[in-house]
Scaffold this active site. Structure first.
Site, PDB file in Angstrom:
ATOM      1  N   SER A   1       7.481 -45.430  12.342  1.00 27.17           N
ATOM      2  CA  SER A   1       6.079 -45.824  12.298  1.00 27.17           C
ATOM      3  C   SER A   1       5.938 -47.350  12.192  1.00 27.17           C
ATOM      4  O   SER A   1       6.397 -48.069  13.090  1.00 27.17           O
ATOM      5  CB  SER A   1       5.376 -45.085  11.159  1.00 27.17           C
ATOM      6  OG  SER A   1       3.983 -45.173  11.292  1.00 27.17           O
TER       7      SER A   1
ATOM      8  N   ASP B   1       1.878 -35.318  16.326  1.00 27.20           N
ATOM      9  CA  ASP B   1       1.688 -36.429  15.398  1.00 27.20           C
ATOM     10  C   ASP B   1       0.209 -36.801  15.363  1.00 27.20           C
ATOM     11  O   ASP B   1      -0.391 -37.102  16.397  1.00 27.20           O
ATOM     12  CB  ASP B   1       2.522 -37.623  15.907  1.00 27.20           C
ATOM     13  CG  ASP B   1       2.592 -38.783  14.945  1.00 27.20           C
ATOM     14  OD1 ASP B   1       1.568 -39.112  14.315  1.00 27.20           O
ATOM     15  OD2 ASP B   1       3.669 -39.403  14.856  1.00 27.20           O
TER      16      ASP B   1
ATOM     17  N   HIS C   1       4.272 -36.472  12.075  1.00 28.33           N
ATOM     18  CA  HIS C   1       4.637 -37.858  11.730  1.00 28.33           C
ATOM     19  C   HIS C   1       5.537 -37.927  10.492  1.00 28.33           C
ATOM     20  O   HIS C   1       5.875 -39.003  10.034  1.00 28.33           O
ATOM     21  CB  HIS C   1       3.344 -38.658  11.479  1.00 28.33           C
ATOM     22  CG  HIS C   1       3.515 -40.152  11.534  1.00 28.33           C
ATOM     23  ND1 HIS C   1       3.786 -40.825  12.706  1.00 28.33           N
ATOM     24  CD2 HIS C   1       3.453 -41.110  10.565  1.00 28.33           C
ATOM     25  CE1 HIS C   1       3.870 -42.126  12.456  1.00 28.33           C
ATOM     26  NE2 HIS C   1       3.683 -42.325  11.169  1.00 28.33           N
TER      27      HIS C   1
END
Length: 280
Positions: free
Chosen positions: A149, A225, A258
């Site tokens: 991320s 995600d 995620h």
């Protein structure tokens, strides 16, 4: 070990040692922690290194405890280094939002107050911490980098900017084009000011168009995600890679989100990818 390093904890795992250290950072003007996994030595040669940069709200412990990376790192003889995601402490500027301030350093050197006196993560990760590790641990200068991320943004950006420093780079659900997505715009405006020209040197889509050095890159992205559409958009970097003949592999993984469940599912692939380039 140098006296500037304080061992906070140590655990035996898969024949190696998982350690957590504290040190005073001159670059960030505060104490910092990092975690390191030291595999059982396979021979006399200093082992190669893989860095992992974590995402928003995380610190050096998330990957250490959730990814399950040590088993594979032990087998491959890889040192894992997990830095924190930002400077921390009562004296360090912060924000009420999860996506700015402590835990959200975006791996850049801030130029705006109140951030600029502490938030210099680019210099910390490109200069100070590597020098500290080289002085205190037996590690090779053969190194690769990966992240998740915001940390995926950091890993790709550092790999692109630092030329031949890393043999390979990889990312889980990275922010590839921070200039053009809400997380990046909020952080860049606060840390770097309103001029988008100052933002370009921290944007992987921009950097990939400009850098000379090409290194192999692997990206995994879950198609479930929740941040995919508005914050991540990895196909933007894939498009640039195609234009620039950059060796990038983007894999879209069906049903994954995620979280660290996603990272744990594919971390072995990433470590084997890095080992292939580090041990070549």
């Amino acid at each position: 070990m140098a006296s500037s390093l304080e061992l906070l904890e140590e655990h035996r795992i898969f024949g190696g040692w998982q350690q957590r250290w504290r040190h005073q950072s001159d670059v960030l003007n505060c104490p910092m922690t990092f975690s390191i996994y030291l595999p059982n030595p396979q021979n006399d040669a200093p082992p190669p290194v893989v860095w992992f940069l974590a995402g928003l709200t995380c610190n050096d412990e998330n990957f250490t405890t959730k990814a399950g990376a040590q088993r594979v790192a032990s087998e491959l003889g890889l040192v894992l280094i997990m830095p924190d995601t930002s400077p921390r402490g009562a004296e360090v500027a912060n924000d009420d939002g999860y996506d700015l301030g402590q835990g959200a350093g975006f791996y850049l050197n801030a130029t705006q107050q109140p951030w600029s006196s502490h938030f210099r993560m680019f210099d910390y990760l490109s200069k100070e911490l590597p020098a500290l590790l080289a002085d205190n641990f037996k590690v090779s200068d053969r190194q690769s980098i990966m992240g998740h991320s915001m940390g995926g943004h950091g890993a790709l950006m550092l790999a692109l900017r630092l030329g031949g420093r890393f043999a390979s780079a990889s990312a889980f659900a990275p922010i590839v084009n921070p200039m053009d997505v809400p997380w990046g715009q909020k952080a860049f405006r606060a840390y770097l000011g309103d001029d988008p020209h100052a933002w370009r040197e921290y944007d992987s889509c921009q950097l990939m168009r400009e850098v000379q050095h090409r290194l192999p890159i692997l990206i995994d992205q879950g198609d479930s995600d929740q941040f995919l559409a508005d914050q991540l958009q990895p196909e933007r970097l894939e498009t640039v890679a195609r234009e620039m003949a950059f060796p990038l592999t983007l894999r879209i993984q069906p049903g994954y989100d995620h979280s660290y469940f996603f990272i744990a599912s594919f971390v072995e692939d990433h470590l084997r990818f890095h080992a292939q380039h580090l041990l070549a």
